[in-house]
Design a protein around this motif. Structure first.
Motif, short mmCIF file in Angstrom:
data_model
loop_
_atom_site.label_atom_id
_atom_site.label_comp_id
_atom_site.label_asym_id
_atom_site.label_seq_id
_atom_site.Cartn_x
_atom_site.Cartn_y
_atom_site.Cartn_z
N ALA A 87 0.82 -1.21 0.00
CA ALA A 87 0.00 0.00 0.00
C ALA A 87 0.86 1.26 0.00
N PHE A 121 -4.17 -0.13 -3.53
CA PHE A 121 -4.05 0.99 -2.61
C PHE A 121 -3.03 2.04 -3.02
N PRO A 132 -6.03 3.73 1.43
CA PRO A 132 -5.56 2.81 2.46
C PRO A 132 -6.03 3.18 3.87
#
Length: 189
Positions: A53, A99, A106
């Motif tokens: 992410a 993400f 996120p």
């Protein structure tokens, strides 16, 4: 796994980024070793999701694959090691796609939901197939059902652990990583 490593090798990675990725890999290894007494209750997938992410899919894959390989020096290398490396890596890779500059933000909730589902479906689904192939079992419907049914409790615990660790560690780790990225001028690929 070769295409994932090749893509990472071709891009211009900064030494500072590699240090952070190595640290995340080491943290995942340490987490797996620290929780050795609790079967499947490990923070590895959670840390890999956070890496993906924050740094993108290639970095998430790398952290997962390295964590799987290095942690098996403590747990024992075997024919399952490449499967674990790939499964941990693919969880991080997809997290990066979703993400990092992807369609999802996120947030704690989104990371927890993704972490639980990806650990159960991506990691558990692929590693169970690998177990069947490693054992030399025929890929019959009965064998597949038996393998997945016997692995269900372990996969559920592993998914729950990912959700737990993402809930507890997700936001603080993201904040620290974003601070490091800003402080050291790390450029996202």
């Amino acid at each position: 796994m070769i295409p994932f490593f090749a893509v990472f090798e071709r891009r211009r990675s900064q030494a500072r980024e590699l240090v952070v990725l190595a640290t995340l890999s080491a943290l995942a290894v340490a987490g797996r070793v620290a929780f050795f007494f609790l079967p499947q209750f490990k923070p590895v997938c959670a840390i890999v999701v956070i890496a993906g992410a924050c740094f993108g899919g290639e970095s998430g894959f790398l952290v997962g694959a390295v964590a799987g390989f290095v942690s098996n020096f403590f747990f024992g290398q075997g024919p399952y090691t490449p499967w674990q490396m790939f499964c941990f890596g693919i969880v991080g890779f997809v997290a990066g796609l979703l993400f990092h500059k992807g369609p999802l933000k996120p947030t704690r909730g989104a990371l927890c939901v993704y972490g639980g589902i990806s650990t159960f479906v991506l990691y558990g689904g692929v590693i169970n197939l690998g177990s069947l192939l490693i054992m030399g079992m025929p890929l019959t419907p009965a064998a597949i059902i038996a393998c997945y049914a016997s692995a269900l409790p372990f996969d559920l615990v592993h998914a729950a652990a990912s959700v737990f660790f993402l809930f507890v560690l997700g936001a603080p780790m993201q904040q620290k990583i974003e601070r490091i990225k800003t402080k050291y001028g790390l450029i996202s690929p």
